[in-house]
Design a protein around this motif. Structure first.
Motif, PDB file in Angstrom:
ATOM      1  N   VAL A   1       0.885  -1.160   0.000  1.00  0.00           N
ATOM      2  CA  VAL A   1       0.000   0.000   0.000  1.00  0.00           C
ATOM      3  C   VAL A   1       0.926   1.213   0.000  1.00  0.00           C
ATOM      4  O   VAL A   1       1.634   1.462   0.977  1.00  0.00           O
ATOM      5  CB  VAL A   1      -0.940   0.010   1.212  1.00  0.00           C
ATOM      6  CG1 VAL A   1      -1.866   1.225   1.146  1.00  0.00           C
ATOM      7  CG2 VAL A   1      -1.753  -1.281   1.277  1.00  0.00           C
ATOM      8  N   ALA A   2       0.941   1.922  -1.127  1.00  0.00           N
ATOM      9  CA  ALA A   2       1.903   2.997  -1.338  1.00  0.00           C
ATOM     10  C   ALA A   2       1.217   4.325  -1.598  1.00  0.00           C
ATOM     11  O   ALA A   2       0.070   4.369  -2.049  1.00  0.00           O
ATOM     12  CB  ALA A   2       2.813   2.652  -2.513  1.00  0.00           C
ATOM     13  N   SER A   3       1.943   5.388  -1.346  1.00  0.00           N
ATOM     14  CA  SER A   3       1.463   6.710  -1.702  1.00  0.00           C
ATOM     15  C   SER A   3       1.279   6.767  -3.213  1.00  0.00           C
ATOM     16  O   SER A   3       2.119   6.276  -3.977  1.00  0.00           O
ATOM     17  CB  SER A   3       2.479   7.765  -1.263  1.00  0.00           C
ATOM     18  OG  SER A   3       2.133   9.033  -1.797  1.00  0.00           O
ATOM     19  N   GLY A   4       0.193   7.372  -3.646  1.00  0.00           N
ATOM     20  CA  GLY A   4      -0.098   7.473  -5.066  1.00  0.00           C
ATOM     21  C   GLY A   4       0.963   8.207  -5.863  1.00  0.00           C
ATOM     22  O   GLY A   4       1.061   8.051  -7.073  1.00  0.00           O
ATOM     23  N   SER A   5       1.783   9.014  -5.197  1.00  0.00           N
ATOM     24  CA  SER A   5       2.829   9.746  -5.903  1.00  0.00           C
ATOM     25  C   SER A   5       4.125   8.952  -6.019  1.00  0.00           C
ATOM     26  O   SER A   5       5.062   9.387  -6.685  1.00  0.00           O
ATOM     27  CB  SER A   5       3.106  11.088  -5.209  1.00  0.00           C
ATOM     28  OG  SER A   5       3.536  10.871  -3.879  1.00  0.00           O
ATOM     29  N   ASN A   6       4.187   7.793  -5.392  1.00  0.00           N
ATOM     30  CA  ASN A   6       5.397   6.970  -5.420  1.00  0.00           C
ATOM     31  C   ASN A   6       5.271   5.804  -6.386  1.00  0.00           C
ATOM     32  O   ASN A   6       4.201   5.213  -6.508  1.00  0.00           O
ATOM     33  CB  ASN A   6       5.701   6.398  -4.034  1.00  0.00           C
ATOM     34  CG  ASN A   6       6.205   7.438  -3.067  1.00  0.00           C
ATOM     35  OD1 ASN A   6       6.554   8.546  -3.452  1.00  0.00           O
ATOM     36  ND2 ASN A   6       6.242   7.089  -1.801  1.00  0.00           N
ATOM     37  N   ARG A   7       6.381   5.465  -7.010  1.00  0.00           N
ATOM     38  CA  ARG A   7       6.482   4.199  -7.725  1.00  0.00           C
ATOM     39  C   ARG A   7       7.074   3.215  -6.739  1.00  0.00           C
ATOM     40  O   ARG A   7       7.971   3.556  -5.967  1.00  0.00           O
ATOM     41  CB  ARG A   7       7.387   4.335  -8.948  1.00  0.00           C
ATOM     42  CG  ARG A   7       6.731   5.217 -10.013  1.00  0.00           C
ATOM     43  CD  ARG A   7       7.338   5.080 -11.360  1.00  0.00           C
ATOM     44  NE  ARG A   7       7.349   3.676 -11.757  1.00  0.00           N
ATOM     45  CZ  ARG A   7       8.147   3.190 -12.681  1.00  0.00           C
ATOM     46  NH1 ARG A   7       8.998   3.967 -13.305  1.00  0.00           N
ATOM     47  NH2 ARG A   7       8.110   1.908 -13.000  1.00  0.00           N
TER      48      ARG A   7
ATOM     49  N   VAL B   1      11.059  -4.208  -2.068  1.00  0.00           N
ATOM     50  CA  VAL B   1      10.022  -5.115  -1.555  1.00  0.00           C
ATOM     51  C   VAL B   1      10.554  -6.539  -1.517  1.00  0.00           C
ATOM     52  O   VAL B   1      10.399  -7.256  -0.522  1.00  0.00           O
ATOM     53  CB  VAL B   1       8.729  -5.013  -2.394  1.00  0.00           C
ATOM     54  CG1 VAL B   1       7.692  -6.027  -1.916  1.00  0.00           C
ATOM     55  CG2 VAL B   1       8.157  -3.596  -2.340  1.00  0.00           C
ATOM     56  N   ALA B   2      11.212  -6.960  -2.583  1.00  0.00           N
ATOM     57  CA  ALA B   2      11.766  -8.315  -2.651  1.00  0.00           C
ATOM     58  C   ALA B   2      12.807  -8.553  -1.561  1.00  0.00           C
ATOM     59  O   ALA B   2      12.897  -9.658  -1.022  1.00  0.00           O
ATOM     60  CB  ALA B   2      12.378  -8.566  -4.029  1.00  0.00           C
ATOM     61  N   ALA B   3      13.575  -7.529  -1.210  1.00  0.00           N
ATOM     62  CA  ALA B   3      14.572  -7.670  -0.148  1.00  0.00           C
ATOM     63  C   ALA B   3      13.909  -7.957   1.197  1.00  0.00           C
ATOM     64  O   ALA B   3      14.501  -8.594   2.071  1.00  0.00           O
ATOM     65  CB  ALA B   3      15.426  -6.402  -0.058  1.00  0.00           C
ATOM     66  N   ILE B   4      12.669  -7.540   1.345  1.00  0.00           N
ATOM     67  CA  ILE B   4      11.935  -7.753   2.597  1.00  0.00           C
ATOM     68  C   ILE B   4      11.175  -9.081   2.590  1.00  0.00           C
ATOM     69  O   ILE B   4      11.186  -9.816   3.575  1.00  0.00           O
ATOM     70  CB  ILE B   4      10.952  -6.586   2.853  1.00  0.00           C
ATOM     71  CG1 ILE B   4      11.727  -5.262   3.007  1.00  0.00           C
ATOM     72  CG2 ILE B   4      10.087  -6.851   4.089  1.00  0.00           C
ATOM     73  CD1 ILE B   4      10.853  -4.027   2.964  1.00  0.00           C
TER      74      ILE B   4
ATOM     75  N   VAL C   1       5.463  -1.087   8.321  1.00  0.00           N
ATOM     76  CA  VAL C   1       5.755   0.099   7.530  1.00  0.00           C
ATOM     77  C   VAL C   1       7.184  -0.044   7.020  1.00  0.00           C
ATOM     78  O   VAL C   1       8.080  -0.434   7.769  1.00  0.00           O
ATOM     79  CB  VAL C   1       5.593   1.368   8.390  1.00  0.00           C
ATOM     80  CG1 VAL C   1       5.998   2.611   7.610  1.00  0.00           C
ATOM     81  CG2 VAL C   1       4.158   1.482   8.896  1.00  0.00           C
ATOM     82  N   ALA C   2       7.392   0.253   5.733  1.00  0.00           N
ATOM     83  CA  ALA C   2       8.710   0.043   5.129  1.00  0.00           C
ATOM     84  C   ALA C   2       9.008   1.102   4.073  1.00  0.00           C
ATOM     85  O   ALA C   2       8.102   1.748   3.541  1.00  0.00           O
ATOM     86  CB  ALA C   2       8.770  -1.347   4.495  1.00  0.00           C
ATOM     87  N   ASP C   3      10.273   1.237   3.766  1.00  0.00           N
ATOM     88  CA  ASP C   3      10.721   2.081   2.666  1.00  0.00           C
ATOM     89  C   ASP C   3      10.566   1.264   1.387  1.00  0.00           C
ATOM     90  O   ASP C   3      11.330   0.331   1.146  1.00  0.00           O
ATOM     91  CB  ASP C   3      12.183   2.481   2.885  1.00  0.00           C
ATOM     92  CG  ASP C   3      12.780   3.248   1.717  1.00  0.00           C
ATOM     93  OD1 ASP C   3      12.026   3.651   0.799  1.00  0.00           O
ATOM     94  OD2 ASP C   3      14.006   3.440   1.708  1.00  0.00           O
ATOM     95  N   VAL C   4       9.561   1.587   0.597  1.00  0.00           N
ATOM     96  CA  VAL C   4       9.280   0.825  -0.625  1.00  0.00           C
ATOM     97  C   VAL C   4       9.298   1.687  -1.875  1.00  0.00           C
ATOM     98  O   VAL C   4       9.091   1.183  -2.976  1.00  0.00           O
ATOM     99  CB  VAL C   4       7.916   0.097  -0.529  1.00  0.00           C
ATOM    100  CG1 VAL C   4       7.933  -0.945   0.571  1.00  0.00           C
ATOM    101  CG2 VAL C   4       6.773   1.090  -0.332  1.00  0.00           C
ATOM    102  N   ALA C   5       9.554   2.985  -1.719  1.00  0.00           N
ATOM    103  CA  ALA C   5       9.475   3.901  -2.856  1.00  0.00           C
ATOM    104  C   ALA C   5      10.734   3.851  -3.710  1.00  0.00           C
ATOM    105  O   ALA C   5      11.851   3.781  -3.191  1.00  0.00           O
ATOM    106  CB  ALA C   5       9.240   5.323  -2.370  1.00  0.00           C
ATOM    107  N   LEU C   6      10.520   3.902  -5.004  1.00  0.00           N
ATOM    108  CA  LEU C   6      11.619   3.963  -5.955  1.00  0.00           C
ATOM    109  C   LEU C   6      12.166   5.391  -5.925  1.00  0.00           C
ATOM    110  O   LEU C   6      11.407   6.352  -6.069  1.00  0.00           O
ATOM    111  CB  LEU C   6      11.120   3.624  -7.362  1.00  0.00           C
ATOM    112  CG  LEU C   6      12.146   3.646  -8.476  1.00  0.00           C
ATOM    113  CD1 LEU C   6      13.171   2.539  -8.283  1.00  0.00           C
ATOM    114  CD2 LEU C   6      11.449   3.478  -9.811  1.00  0.00           C
ATOM    115  N   VAL C   7      13.439   5.517  -5.721  1.00  0.00           N
ATOM    116  CA  VAL C   7      14.064   6.835  -5.697  1.00  0.00           C
ATOM    117  C   VAL C   7      14.566   7.117  -7.106  1.00  0.00           C
ATOM    118  O   VAL C   7      15.317   6.338  -7.682  1.00  0.00           O
ATOM    119  CB  VAL C   7      15.228   6.878  -4.689  1.00  0.00           C
ATOM    120  CG1 VAL C   7      15.923   8.217  -4.711  1.00  0.00           C
ATOM    121  CG2 VAL C   7      14.719   6.547  -3.293  1.00  0.00           C
ATOM    122  N   THR C   8      14.122   8.237  -7.652  1.00  0.00           N
ATOM    123  CA  THR C   8      14.573   8.626  -8.984  1.00  0.00           C
ATOM    124  C   THR C   8      15.452   9.852  -8.854  1.00  0.00           C
ATOM    125  O   THR C   8      15.175  10.752  -8.063  1.00  0.00           O
ATOM    126  CB  THR C   8      13.384   8.920  -9.916  1.00  0.00           C
ATOM    127  OG1 THR C   8      12.565   9.912  -9.312  1.00  0.00           O
ATOM    128  CG2 THR C   8      12.562   7.681 -10.167  1.00  0.00           C
TER     129      THR C   8
END
Length: 168
Positions: free
Chosen positions: A70-76, A82-85, A157-164
């Motif tokens: 479940v991610a913020s709509g502004s994040n990819r 996710v796979a690392a978790i 809760v986890a850091d799942v957002a792709l950083v661009t």
């Protein structure tokens, strides 16, 4: 726009009933147009895209388990994070999502799944006061706080957002 309970589609009614049983004080809202994408839902609600709590479903390769982020709509979502978790991931097609989660793509709710779902919540949602999540149908959503989302799902809760990186 609130729609009388008699007009709510069955899948959204199931979510509304579940929310009521949980003591949630907000109603399911029916959007006049589709909320299949974060941008469509935000436009229909008059909120920012970031405030849309989108549900992304993957298939864990080791055991075919459903994995929902479940991610913020502004994040990819960064599939590698996710796979690392949770382990190596594959794509989840519409049939897999419907069978394992119980909702059609475009209306996948973070609660009320038909089977066990491995879940993660995007840490960026916790910076927001309120979010909107799908309520079992492409036109149905409900409002809640990020803390209520965590409590309702018991998901970490986890850091799942792709950083661009910005274009230089």
């Amino acid at each position: 726009m609130l729609i009388p309970k008699t007009i709510i589609p069955d899948s959204a009614r199931r979510v509304a009933d579940l929310l009521a049983a949980m003591g949630h004080d907000k109603l399911v809202v029916m959007l006049p147009a589709s909320g299949k994408t974060s941008a469509e839902a935000a436009a229909g609600l008059g909120c920012s895209v970031a405030e849309i709590a989108k549900s992304i479903v993957f298939r864990r390769l080791s055991d075919d388990a459903a994995v929902m982020v479940v991610a913020s709509g502004s994040n990819r979502v960064d599939e590698a994070k996710v796979a690392a978790i949770v382990g190596a991931l594959g794509k989840a097609d519409a049939r897999f999502v419907k069978e394992r989660i119980g909702y059609a793509i475009g209306g996948v709710c973070p609660i009320g799944h038909v089977g066990k779902t491995i879940m993660l919540i995007d840490q960026d949602l916790l910076a927001l006061d309120n979010v909107w999540a799908a309520a079992g149908h492409p036109h149905a959503v409900f409002n809640l706080t990020p803390q209520q989302l965590v409590a309702m799902t018991a998901a970490p809760v986890a850091d799942v957002a792709l950083v661009t990186l910005p274009n230089l």
